[in-house]
Motif scaffolding. Structure first.
Motif, PDB file in Angstrom:
ATOM      1  N   TYR A 276       0.745  -1.218  -0.046  1.00  0.00           N
ATOM      2  CA  TYR A 276       0.043  -0.144   0.103  1.00  0.00           C
ATOM      3  C   TYR A 276       0.940   1.136  -0.001  1.00  0.00           C
ATOM      4  O   TYR A 276       1.589   1.602   1.054  1.00  0.00           O
ATOM      5  N   PRO A 277       0.876   1.939  -1.074  1.00  0.00           N
ATOM      6  CA  PRO A 277       1.898   2.955  -0.955  1.00  0.00           C
ATOM      7  C   PRO A 277       1.607   4.101  -0.192  1.00  0.00           C
ATOM      8  O   PRO A 277       2.502   4.822   0.249  1.00  0.00           O
ATOM      9  N   MET A 278       0.400   4.593   0.007  1.00  0.00           N
ATOM     10  CA  MET A 278       0.225   5.749   1.070  1.00  0.00           C
ATOM     11  C   MET A 278       0.747   5.130   2.500  1.00  0.00           C
ATOM     12  O   MET A 278       1.516   5.949   3.296  1.00  0.00           O
ATOM     13  N   ASP A 279       0.170   3.914   2.762  1.00  0.00           N
ATOM     14  CA  ASP A 279       0.753   3.743   4.076  1.00  0.00           C
ATOM     15  C   ASP A 279       2.082   3.626   4.318  1.00  0.00           C
ATOM     16  O   ASP A 279       2.654   3.962   5.546  1.00  0.00           O
ATOM     17  N   SER A 280       2.819   2.977   3.408  1.00  0.00           N
ATOM     18  CA  SER A 280       4.307   3.132   3.364  1.00  0.00           C
ATOM     19  C   SER A 280       5.007   4.431   3.448  1.00  0.00           C
ATOM     20  O   SER A 280       5.777   4.505   4.216  1.00  0.00           O
ATOM     21  N   PHE A 281       4.306   5.312   2.885  1.00  0.00           N
ATOM     22  CA  PHE A 281       4.960   6.520   2.494  1.00  0.00           C
ATOM     23  C   PHE A 281       4.856   7.324   3.869  1.00  0.00           C
ATOM     24  O   PHE A 281       5.764   8.047   4.551  1.00  0.00           O
ATOM     25  N   PHE A 282       3.687   7.217   4.377  1.00  0.00           N
ATOM     26  CA  PHE A 282       3.276   7.784   5.834  1.00  0.00           C
ATOM     27  C   PHE A 282       3.984   7.279   6.987  1.00  0.00           C
ATOM     28  O   PHE A 282       4.715   7.974   7.969  1.00  0.00           O
ATOM     29  N   ASN A 283       4.409   6.157   6.851  1.00  0.00           N
ATOM     30  CA  ASN A 283       5.073   5.449   8.045  1.00  0.00           C
ATOM     31  C   ASN A 283       6.624   5.973   7.885  1.00  0.00           C
ATOM     32  O   ASN A 283       7.036   6.324   8.996  1.00  0.00           O
ATOM     33  N   LYS A 284       7.171   5.894   6.615  1.00  0.00           N
ATOM     34  CA  LYS A 284       8.546   6.476   6.469  1.00  0.00           C
ATOM     35  C   LYS A 284       8.544   7.948   6.790  1.00  0.00           C
ATOM     36  O   LYS A 284       9.792   8.381   7.265  1.00  0.00           O
ATOM     37  N   TYR A 285       7.620   8.627   6.237  1.00  0.00           N
ATOM     38  CA  TYR A 285       7.606  10.202   6.473  1.00  0.00           C
ATOM     39  C   TYR A 285       7.843  10.191   8.109  1.00  0.00           C
ATOM     40  O   TYR A 285       8.763  11.265   8.684  1.00  0.00           O
ATOM     41  N   CYS A 286       6.999   9.611   8.912  1.00  0.00           N
ATOM     42  CA  CYS A 286       6.936   9.847  10.545  1.00  0.00           C
ATOM     43  C   CYS A 286       8.453   9.384  11.098  1.00  0.00           C
ATOM     44  O   CYS A 286       8.949   9.963  11.754  1.00  0.00           O
TER      45      CYS A 286
END
Length: 434
Positions: free
Chosen positions: A151-161
């Motif tokens: 899931y690209p959004m889930d992955s991006f937000f976790n890595k952003y944080c």
């Protein structure tokens, strides 16, 4: 366009599987699943005392092997796993060495309850309002390149944080795998068709399927190894979904590929990601726990209450924002939440979908109201249309239905964005010089 690439069986298989699952199942269950090491150290009895003593040991060894010299960072949510990790962190470190965070938006239980947990524990806390994070195609593409086909959004937000929170040789305590074996993932297995039941549970978009005619998701699942201590449905949940979908979202691993509590580092840093719940002794213990102790996560919650009663007694997402001991309030809040859902379905123009149980963001609203999400969706649709990979794919009606509140296509949009991102990355890599 590369004709060989567009017509390959692998490409068609990946497109269909991703449209169904939102991730790609592996060709085989990872070989490390065939045995769990250190099973001679698993308690022979199942009891509250044994549960506590085992995780005391597991946690201590996990941080002794993996800690750096910086902060202990604990992502918080409205659930239980992160509270257990925070409680143990407070046993091993002074409060000023611990930082916590939540992400989401105001009104979501993960976002709001996480703040309450941190306040009760007396630790520093950061709340990331994802509605204030502007997205760009290249941001998602960079994240997807590191952990593709999930899931690209889930992955991006976790890595952003992770990136925003880490400041050097820190370590992040991840709750990965805290839920599946302790009673959080249960399956009604009728008969022996476990594959069919699993694929039905994993269909990400129940309506508007875009898979090719004749596609059968069961055929994409690997054969199960024999002579393991895992049941068939556990092998599919853990060896397929957790290994290939969840692990890449919560770590920088393309897939979960070995036992152990050290899951690598935050990209470009010395901040370690530690996952105590995947210690093989802990997993082996929960495989031996009778189902009666797993119902409603009874033994697991008794474990939390016995160790950290103040954290246990805070409202939870499982109880719709009520505490464990507030049965009537839980019932009322659940009724209120489902009433909001009904109002939204009947009168979507007047009543927004309820936010309480939402993970990450209200994507339904984001695709209707935000320019950055509409731009990303447009990029994805343009890419997919140009390659004609999905039979019968016509984006205009989907957009009209969504914008006019006729249908909520936000989940479908997320899958199509992920598909376009991954295919674009693979195209670019296929033409890049070695």
């Amino acid at each position: 366009m590369n004709e060989k690439f567009s017509e390959s069986d692998t490409l068609k298989s990946n497109v269909n599987n991703y449209l169904h699952y939102g991730y790609l199942p592996p060709e085989e269950i990872p070989k490390f699943w065939l045995e769990l090491p250190h099973q001679d150290k698993v308690p022979t009895e199942v009891s509250l005392t044994a549960t506590i003593e085992l995780f005391d040991e597991v946690f201590r060894e996990a941080i002794e092997k993996s800690t750096g010299s910086g902060f202990c960072i604990v992502p918080l949510s409205g659930g239980w796993d992160s509270r257990i990790l925070l409680g143990y962190a407070l046993e091993h470190f002074p409060a000023h060495q611990i930082k916590t965070y939540t992400f989401g938006s105001q009104g979501q239980l993960d976002y709001e309850i996480g703040k309450k947990v941190a306040r009760t524990a007396g630790v520093e806390h950061t709340a990331f309002d994802l509605e204030r994070v502007t997205l760009e195609w290249d941001h998602l593409k960079s994240s997807t390149r590191k952990t593709p086909w999930t899931y690209p959004m889930d992955s991006f937000f976790n890595k952003y944080c992770y990136s925003e929170m880490q400041s050097g040789a820190d370590f992040i305590l991840s709750g990965f795998m805290g839920e599946p074996l302790t009673g959080g993932h249960t399956y009604e297995v009728n008969g022996t068709d476990v594959k069919r039941i699993f694929t039905a549970s994993q269909q990400l978009v129940k309506k508007s399927p875009l898979t090719l005619p004749g596609y059968d998701p069961v055929e994409s699942l690997p054969d199960l190894p024999e002579n393991t201590i895992f049941l068939d449905h556990q092998l599919f949940d853990l060896g397929v979904r957790q290994a290939n979908c969840t692990a890449p979202i919560l770590t920088y691993k393309v897939r979960w590929d070995r036992w152990g509590t050290d899951m690598g580092f935050v990209d470009g840093s010395k901040t370690a990601i530690i996952t105590p719940f995947i210690d093989p002794r802990w997993i082996g213990y929960w495989l031996s726990v009778p189902e009666t102790f797993k119902r409603k996560r009874a033994l697991y919650l008794d474990f939390l209450n016995a160790k950290f009663p103040r954290l246990w007694n805070i409202a939870s997402k499982d109880y719709y924002g009520a505490r464990n001991d507030q049965g009537p309030l839980h019932f009322l809040m659940k009724k209120k939440y489902h009433g909001k859902i009904l109002l939204n379905r009947k009168f979507p123009h007047r009543f927004s979908a309820p936010k309480e149980m939402v993970n990450y963001l209200d994507y339904d609203k984001a695709f209707r109201k935000r320019d950055d999400y509409q731009e990303i969706l447009s990029r994805a649709f343009s890419f997919l249309e140009a390659r004609n990979l999905i039979e019968g794919f016509h984006p205009a009606p989907l957009i009209d239905q969504h914008m006019n509140y006729t249908r909520n296509h936000s989940r479908l949009f997320l899958v199509l964005i992920g598909l376009a991102l991954n295919l674009q990355i693979e195209e670019e890599e296929s033409v890049s010089p070695a």
